[in-house]
Design a protein around this motif. Structure first.
Motif, PDB file in Angstrom:
ATOM      1  N   ILE A   6       0.922  -1.339   0.128  1.00 41.05           N
ATOM      2  CA  ILE A   6      -0.056   0.050  -0.024  1.00 41.05           C
ATOM      3  C   ILE A   6       1.002   1.082  -0.007  1.00 41.05           C
ATOM      4  O   ILE A   6       0.584   2.216  -0.614  1.00 41.05           O
ATOM      5  N   ALA A   7       2.114   1.174   0.558  1.00 38.74           N
ATOM      6  CA  ALA A   7       2.969   2.214   0.619  1.00 38.74           C
ATOM      7  C   ALA A   7       3.304   2.607  -0.700  1.00 38.74           C
ATOM      8  O   ALA A   7       3.692   4.237  -0.981  1.00 38.74           O
ATOM      9  N   MET A   8       3.277   1.876  -1.656  1.00 39.53           N
ATOM     10  CA  MET A   8       3.949   2.350  -3.121  1.00 39.53           C
ATOM     11  C   MET A   8       2.824   3.327  -3.670  1.00 39.53           C
ATOM     12  O   MET A   8       3.230   4.577  -4.029  1.00 39.53           O
ATOM     13  N   PRO A   9       1.546   3.136  -3.961  1.00 44.14           N
ATOM     14  CA  PRO A   9       0.772   4.192  -4.376  1.00 44.14           C
ATOM     15  C   PRO A   9       0.313   5.245  -3.471  1.00 44.14           C
ATOM     16  O   PRO A   9       0.431   6.433  -3.671  1.00 44.14           O
ATOM     17  N   MET A  10       0.515   4.961  -1.896  1.00 41.31           N
ATOM     18  CA  MET A  10       0.311   6.050  -1.252  1.00 41.31           C
ATOM     19  C   MET A  10       1.456   7.072  -1.286  1.00 41.31           C
ATOM     20  O   MET A  10       0.993   8.322  -1.155  1.00 41.31           O
ATOM     21  N   ALA A  11       2.690   6.533  -1.475  1.00 46.54           N
ATOM     22  CA  ALA A  11       3.688   7.475  -1.756  1.00 46.54           C
ATOM     23  C   ALA A  11       3.366   8.428  -2.641  1.00 46.54           C
ATOM     24  O   ALA A  11       3.615   9.727  -2.699  1.00 46.54           O
ATOM     25  N   LEU A  12       2.827   7.946  -3.965  1.00 44.76           N
ATOM     26  CA  LEU A  12       2.409   8.651  -5.078  1.00 44.76           C
ATOM     27  C   LEU A  12       1.384   9.728  -4.735  1.00 44.76           C
ATOM     28  O   LEU A  12       1.358  11.065  -5.175  1.00 44.76           O
ATOM     29  N   VAL A  13       0.415   9.257  -3.937  1.00 42.46           N
ATOM     30  CA  VAL A  13      -0.641  10.015  -3.536  1.00 42.46           C
ATOM     31  C   VAL A  13      -0.395  11.323  -2.498  1.00 42.46           C
ATOM     32  O   VAL A  13      -0.596  12.505  -2.964  1.00 42.46           O
ATOM     33  N   ILE A  14       0.800  10.845  -1.617  1.00 39.08           N
ATOM     34  CA  ILE A  14       1.305  12.266  -0.838  1.00 39.08           C
ATOM     35  C   ILE A  14       2.152  13.031  -1.645  1.00 39.08           C
ATOM     36  O   ILE A  14       2.127  14.287  -1.336  1.00 39.08           O
ATOM     37  N   ILE A  15       2.795  12.631  -2.641  1.00 37.62           N
ATOM     38  CA  ILE A  15       3.572  13.110  -3.426  1.00 37.62           C
ATOM     39  C   ILE A  15       2.874  14.394  -4.007  1.00 37.62           C
ATOM     40  O   ILE A  15       3.286  15.525  -4.358  1.00 37.62           O
ATOM     41  N   THR A  16       1.568  13.974  -4.590  1.00 35.87           N
ATOM     42  CA  THR A  16       0.932  15.049  -5.145  1.00 35.87           C
ATOM     43  C   THR A  16       0.081  15.804  -4.261  1.00 35.87           C
ATOM     44  O   THR A  16      -0.864  16.752  -4.554  1.00 35.87           O
ATOM     45  N   GLY A  17       0.532  15.930  -2.776  1.00 35.94           N
ATOM     46  CA  GLY A  17      -0.309  16.717  -1.775  1.00 35.94           C
ATOM     47  C   GLY A  17      -1.612  16.251  -1.400  1.00 35.94           C
ATOM     48  O   GLY A  17      -2.122  16.827  -0.737  1.00 35.94           O
ATOM     49  N   GLU A  18      -2.008  14.912  -1.700  1.00 45.12           N
ATOM     50  CA  GLU A  18      -3.060  14.476  -0.994  1.00 45.12           C
ATOM     51  C   GLU A  18      -2.991  13.451   0.080  1.00 45.12           C
ATOM     52  O   GLU A  18      -1.719  13.064   0.355  1.00 45.12           O
ATOM     53  N   ILE A  19      -3.802  12.701   0.461  1.00 44.85           N
ATOM     54  CA  ILE A  19      -3.767  11.697   1.426  1.00 44.85           C
ATOM     55  C   ILE A  19      -4.823  10.682   1.226  1.00 44.85           C
ATOM     56  O   ILE A  19      -5.980  11.162   1.001  1.00 44.85           O
TER      57      ILE A  19
END
Lengths: 507, 359, 309
Positions: free
Chosen positions: B77-90
């Motif tokens: 889950i950390a893989m896509p989550m990293a991308l989500v947080i990089i775009t400033g979302e959560i």
């Protein structure tokens, strides 16, 4: 040229020979102004003449590097805006800063609400006071409504009410009328006059000469960060003021090379967006530089954003080489050969944290990829190539663009678009906040591009820039195109009039 | 701290400030060896070496196996989550997506649906759940924090509705055994290969594709990204979809590994995932972050937790460690920045003194 | 509406005992929601309230176990002070490190819960360990109203007055409305935000002591997951998640509504498993409505500002 008139009154506020520099850029070299109690004083000058910096010094936002600042003849020094406010100076900026969720009355009294029994805020007193304020101002605003949704005009009236309730002795307004309609301007002026009659000193910045001459008692002109002259309004003409504002030899600074002008590339027809601009139609031909002049708030940037697809529009169409662009889709505009160098370099033009290379190649993301993967080597080569071609001064193209000077940052923005090999380039205030040397480089670049057959639409608030660079000048006022002036007929006065006068007939 | 991230877009610096700031340019290798990811890697090695030599029973292939099985859901889950947080979302709803997937998997299987069909439906379900988040965030423009707190409750609630207090346990043995099987005698779970594939996909996506370039740009500056034709909403939508999909994959693994489909599976692991991602160097403000860094972050938290468990700390106390690491990883940059500011101020003051003395 | 529908279908719902249970169940969430509202109004959020409640509730149980004769009022004071400290830790981390409150309080949610676990281990304290006078707080009534419900009403009124009629209270709205402008205005943003977190901690402490009085057992997992209900209550009660608007009365009504729904579902014999899903739907519906209203307002503004263009 006249020096400030020494009236019998002691000026309530005076500033002499103030200077302020940001790094290497001198924003203010000789800031001088005197405001008498009971006068309305207009401050005029081109964009970049140092008016806003002067006001921020008076407001305590900037501390001047040198100069003599006096209130009632006594020297003062402000460290923060709060100091200035406490001394009785109220400043109203172009964009009022109200708290949208609070009521109108509360916005006036926040932090100093009247207190009643038990030290609790007395809402009834607050409402009564606010109602009284609006009554004296003669405006029908409900003090109990929340500030969100108020028109800019009403917000400005509320800022004025705040100033009055603070017993401000000096009221400073930075282009208060830029966003107002005729009726609203009249109301604002009524308020300003009644304040003057009660002995307050008022300073306002405006680009509209009808207002300046209709309202002010005295006019101060600034140019290139320095004081030029102060006149009594009745003893001076518009022409004289315009000459003092422009005051330099235009053709020497901005060499536009002759280019072969071809067929129309960008065609805008009947473009409109409710409440912002309407019925905008024009062409830009290959090799042509079209200047888009007008006052701040006239709708020029908004037109550029709509053409490029950042904002939606309600009416009209945009065509590139006869092919209509999809509205509200920058990517399709880019594919069609459009590029936009936006107004705000730091917020819109660049990703400040990313390297020169990454920024320069951001428009080429897809083109850089082979089988869906980006080759780092090609990305690097391209980045270096463009920063060399535009002579971007940086220790390494891997450094964040935030480390570059403003002029070099602008070159990176240009590089980003040149890399896409565009057919139309829209540049919005291309030399704002750039030092003189780099400015000339940017001008030469734009001129070069036109020479190579690119159609250029240049928005600029600097008259000399427009006059020197453009083959044709479009002028906007209040969301409409009011004039099209050919290079041969263009003078500073004609453009200024078209941008400010309602009566100017469209050629 | 990496040399790349030294300057955030300068508020407070007047726009007219000209002149190039003095910046040291280090060689490529020095930069790599001193980067944040590298420092995290050293920390991971240090923890592993310490545990290997000091903690009884750590030095065995069994340890490797259990440790990796434990971190697999979080790593996934950390893989896509990293991308989500990089775009400033959560996305806070991931653990509930795991739970709902698990519940649905149990109910469908018990109803006699062939297991292959069940797995496909589960992945489809995850995709839909992610798309709901993405729609609410990008089409309605709602803050992802609030939306996913809502769907956290909603999806977990659905899990309860679907399966209630029951548990389904009789999954095909081949599958449950496969989920914990090891590669030869290395102790490394076979499923790790799948996880590596997922990590590779997201790593390549972020670091080597046009889409990845766009994500980083929009994470730093949404407006500037829109001005170069990046479709900000669309990009974010697909990231939420991918988060849902991968979460349901983690849900399938979770169910098979413990051979138990329950509504409360994986409750609270969204916190562990976010803690690991932030510890792995992804900035909560968006823009900064790398997939290798996140992998190291997950392994670091996993190893520390596992080591403490071996050292007989109770499971529940471990939450203190996760929480402390989460806070430390977001507070540390602020402190570093503050320290750097002090240092810079002192240096400037010294320079000015020297200049004054020279005159 | 909901109450009427439920009462018609299940007459037991509106019996004095039914109402009393409803109020008692709501009390604790009401108090927590008030604290949460204070924090959300400043454009922050406190996810650690469930853990604070658990920790303080266990502390309360411990106090009575260790000092059997301790005055009840002193227990309240200690519980609230303990909550204040935990809230202050949140507030300091948020204001000094300038990191989103979400992340910080997510971290302290974990940490406080972990501390609770470490401290309690398998220990649980039961009502029998506590003086009868303490437990009867939650069963005694005045004019038919449970004592602790009256206490909750007093808290609602008190905090509502502070928010509406003191400068500090109004500052919270200004901060949530536009943090940058508030700072420019000279509003002590740091101090006010810290204050909001401390207040949220104090109220969580109070709720925890009441929890120990109302419920039989307090242990390591007391209050787990409560933060969701509390945030939902505040948001459903009209406190904008973007900060700047909302009232504690609204938050209290939101809490009451959520509890009513839960009780109503039970009374209607709807599967209890739907409860959490409904909480989720309510959160999403509340923020969507919020958003649509503000979008609508923005569009009207643009058109009304259209001069004769």
């Amino acid at each position: 040229m006249t020096t400030p008139t020494l009236a019998d009154d002691i000026p309530v506020l005076e500033l002499h020979h103030a200077s302020k520099a940001f790094g290497a850029v001198v924003a203010l070299s000789d800031g001088t102004i005197e405001i008498l109690p009971g006068e309305i004083h207009a401050l005029v000058g081109e964009n970049g003449a140092g008016k806003s910096t002067l006001i921020k010094v008076l407001a305590g936002v900037h501390r001047p590097d040198s100069g003599d600042f006096r209130l009632d003849g006594k020297p003062v020094s402000f460290g923060t805006p709060a100091d200035s406010k406490a001394a009785g100076i109220s400043v109203i900026y172009q964009e009022p800063t109200l708290f949208p969720d609070l009521t109108v009355a509360e916005n006036i009294y926040i932090g100093r609400q009247p207190r009643g029994r038990g030290g609790l805020i007395s809402r009834s007193t607050m409402r009564a006071e606010a109602t009284k304020l609006f009554a004296t101002l003669g405006v029908p605003i409900d003090p109990e409504r929340i500030a969100a949704g108020l028109s800019i005009a009403d917000q400005q009236i509320i800022e004025i009410a705040k100033a009055i309730s603070l017993d401000a002795r000096v009221l400073i307004m930075d282009e208060p009328t830029a966003a107002l309609s005729g009726v609203e301007v009249e109301r604002l002026f009524g308020v300003a006059r009644s304040l003057r009659d009660r002995g307050a000193g008022i300073l306002f910045i405006s680009h509209r000469f009808d207002e300046v001459f209709g309202l002010s008692d005295r006019i101060t002109v600034m140019r290139d960060g320095a004081f030029i002259a102060t006149h009594t309004t009745g003893s001076v003409t518009v022409d004289a003021i315009v000459r003092e504002m422009v005051g330099r030899d235009i053709s020497a600074l901005f060499p536009k090379e002759e280019a072969v002008i071809g067929d129309p590339v960008l065609s805008v027809r009947g473009l409109g967006r409710a409440g912002v601009f309407s019925d905008i139609s024009f062409d830009v031909r290959a090799g042509e530089i079209v200047g888009l002049a007008g006052l701040v708030g006239a709708g020029r940037t908004e037109v550029a954003r709509a053409i490029f697809g950042i904002d939606r529009y309600d009416a009209g169409s945009v065509e590139v080489n006869g092919v209509p662009l999809r509205p509200h889709d920058p990517q399709s505009a880019i594919t069609a050969g459009l590029g936009l160098v936006p107004e705000d370099r730091r917020k819109q033009g660049l990703v400040m944290e990313l390297s020169v290379t990454r920024n320069a190649t951001l428009t080429l993301r897809t083109a850089l990829a082979r089988f869906g993967l980006i080759s780092g080597a090609r990305e690097h080569a391209l980045g270096e190539d463009w920063s060399r071609r535009l002579q971007v001064k940086t220790a390494s193209p891997d450094l964040p663009v935030a480390t570059l000077s403003g002029g070099n940052q602008q070159k990176v923005v240009l590089a980003k678009w040149l890399a896409t090999d565009p057919q139309v380039l829209i540049v919005d205030e291309p030399t704002r906040g750039i030092d003189i040397g780099t400015k000339a480089e940017v001008h030469r670049l734009i001129s070069d591009l036109a020479g190579r057959g690119i159609a250029v639409l240049m928005i600029s608030s600097e008259l000399p820039e427009v006059l020197g660079m453009a083959d044709r000048i479009l002028v906007m006022r209040e969301g409409r195109l009011t004039a099209t002036i050919d290079r041969t007929d263009a003078t500073a006065e004609r453009v200024m009039f078209a941008a400010t006068e309602t009566l100017e007939s469209t050629p | 701290m990496s040399e790349r991230t030294i300057v955030r877009s300068g508020e407070g610096v007047p726009a007219t400030t000209a002149g190039t700031l003095p910046v040291r340019v280090r060689s490529r290798w020095t930069r790599i060896l001193l980067s944040r990811d590298a420092v995290m890697f050293y920390a991971l090695i240090a923890v592993v070496v310490y545990a290997y030599t000091q903690v009884p029973y750590f030095a065995s292939t069994q340890t490797v196996g259990f440790l990796l099985l434990d971190v697999i859901p979080i790593l996934l889950i950390a893989m896509p989550m990293a991308l989500v947080i990089i775009t400033g979302e959560i996305d806070l709803s991931v653990a509930s997506t795991v739970g709902l997937t698990s519940a649905v998997m149990g109910v469908l299987f018990q109803a006699g649906v062939p297991i292959g069909v069940v797995l496909v439906l589960c992945l489809l379900l995850g995709t839909v759940l992610g798309a709901v988040n993405g729609f609410l965030v990008t089409a309605l423009g709602l803050p992802s924090l609030a939306v996913t707190i809502g769907t956290l409750a909603l999806y977990r609630g659905f899990a309860l509705v679907v399966i209630g207090d029951n548990a389904v346990a009789n999954f095909p043995q081949e599958l449950t055994r496969f989920s914990t099987s090891k590669l030869g005698d290395t102790g490394i779970p076979v499923v790790m290969l799948l996880v590596l594939a997922v990590a590779l996909v997201f790593g390549v996506l972020l670091h080597f594709t046009p889409f990845g370039r766009a994500l980083v740009a929009l994470g730093f500056n949404k407006e500037a990204a829109a001005f170069v034709g990046i479709r900000v909403g669309r990009a974010k939508f697909w990231l939420f979809v991918s988060t849902g999909l991968v979460s349901s994959l983690a849900g399938i693994f979770w169910t098979l590994r413990y051979s138990s489909a329950r509504s409360d599976n994986a409750t609270g692991i969204e916190l562990a995932v976010i803690a690991a991602v932030l510890l792995g160097g992804v900035s909560i403000f968006g823009g900064t972050g790398s997939i290798p860094g996140v992998i190291i972050g997950v392994l670091l938290i996993g190893t520390i937790n596992y080591t403490l468990r071996l050292a007989r700390f109770s499971d529940v106390v471990l939450s203190i460690v996760t929480g402390a690491l989460l806070i430390a990883s977001v507070v540390a940059p602020s402190i570093a920045e503050w320290a750097r500011g002090r240092l810079h101020a002192r240096r400037t003051a010294r320079l000015e003194l020297q200049r004054a003395a020279a005159q | 509406m909901l109450v009427v529908v439920t009462a018609t279908i299940n007459p037991l719902f509106l019996t004095p005992q039914g109402v009393k249970d409803l109020l008692l169940n709501a009390t604790i969430v009401v108090i927590l929601a008030i604290g949460q509202a204070l924090v959300i109004i400043t454009r922050n959020v406190d996810l650690s309230v469930g853990s604070i409640l658990g920790l303080v509730a266990f502390g309360t149980g411990t106090l009575f176990a260790v000092y059997p004769g301790i005055p009840i009022i002193l227990v309240f004071v200690i519980g609230m002070a303990f909550g204040a400290v935990l809230g202050a830790v949140n507030g300091l981390l948020v204001t000094i490190a300038k990191v989103p409150a979400l992340v910080i309080t997510l971290g302290t949610l974990y940490i406080y819960r972990g501390v609770n676990n470490a401290w309690a281990g398998g220990t649980q304290y039961f009502a029998g360990d506590r003086p009868r006078a303490f437990s009867s707080l939650s069963t005694d009534t005045i004019f038919g109203f449970p004592l602790i419900t009256l206490l909750a009403i007093a808290v609602v009124v008190g905090v509502a007055i502070v928010l509406a009629y003191t400068r500090a209270g109004r500052d919270l709205y200004a901060i949530g409305s536009d943090p940058a402008a508030a700072r420019l205005f000279g509003i002590p943003v740091t101090r006010r935000v810290l204050g909001a977190f401390v207040a949220s901690g104090v109220l969580a402490g109070l709720a925890a002591v009441l929890y120990a009085s109302r419920f039989n057992a307090v242990g390591a997992t007391t209050g787990t997951g409560l933060e969701l209900d509390v945030v939902a209550a505040a948001v459903v009660g009209g406190v904008a998640i973007f900060g700047g608007s909302g009232t504690v009365v609204g938050a209290a009504i939101g809490a009451l509504l959520l509890t009513t729904i839960t009780s109503a579902l039970t009374a209607l014999r709807v599967d209890k498993f739907w409860q959490q899903a409904i909480v989720g739907v309510l959160i999403i519906a509340a923020i969507s409505v919020d958003r649509l209203v503000s979008l609508n307002r923005a569009r009207k503004l643009r058109v009304s500002e259209a001069r004769n263009v």
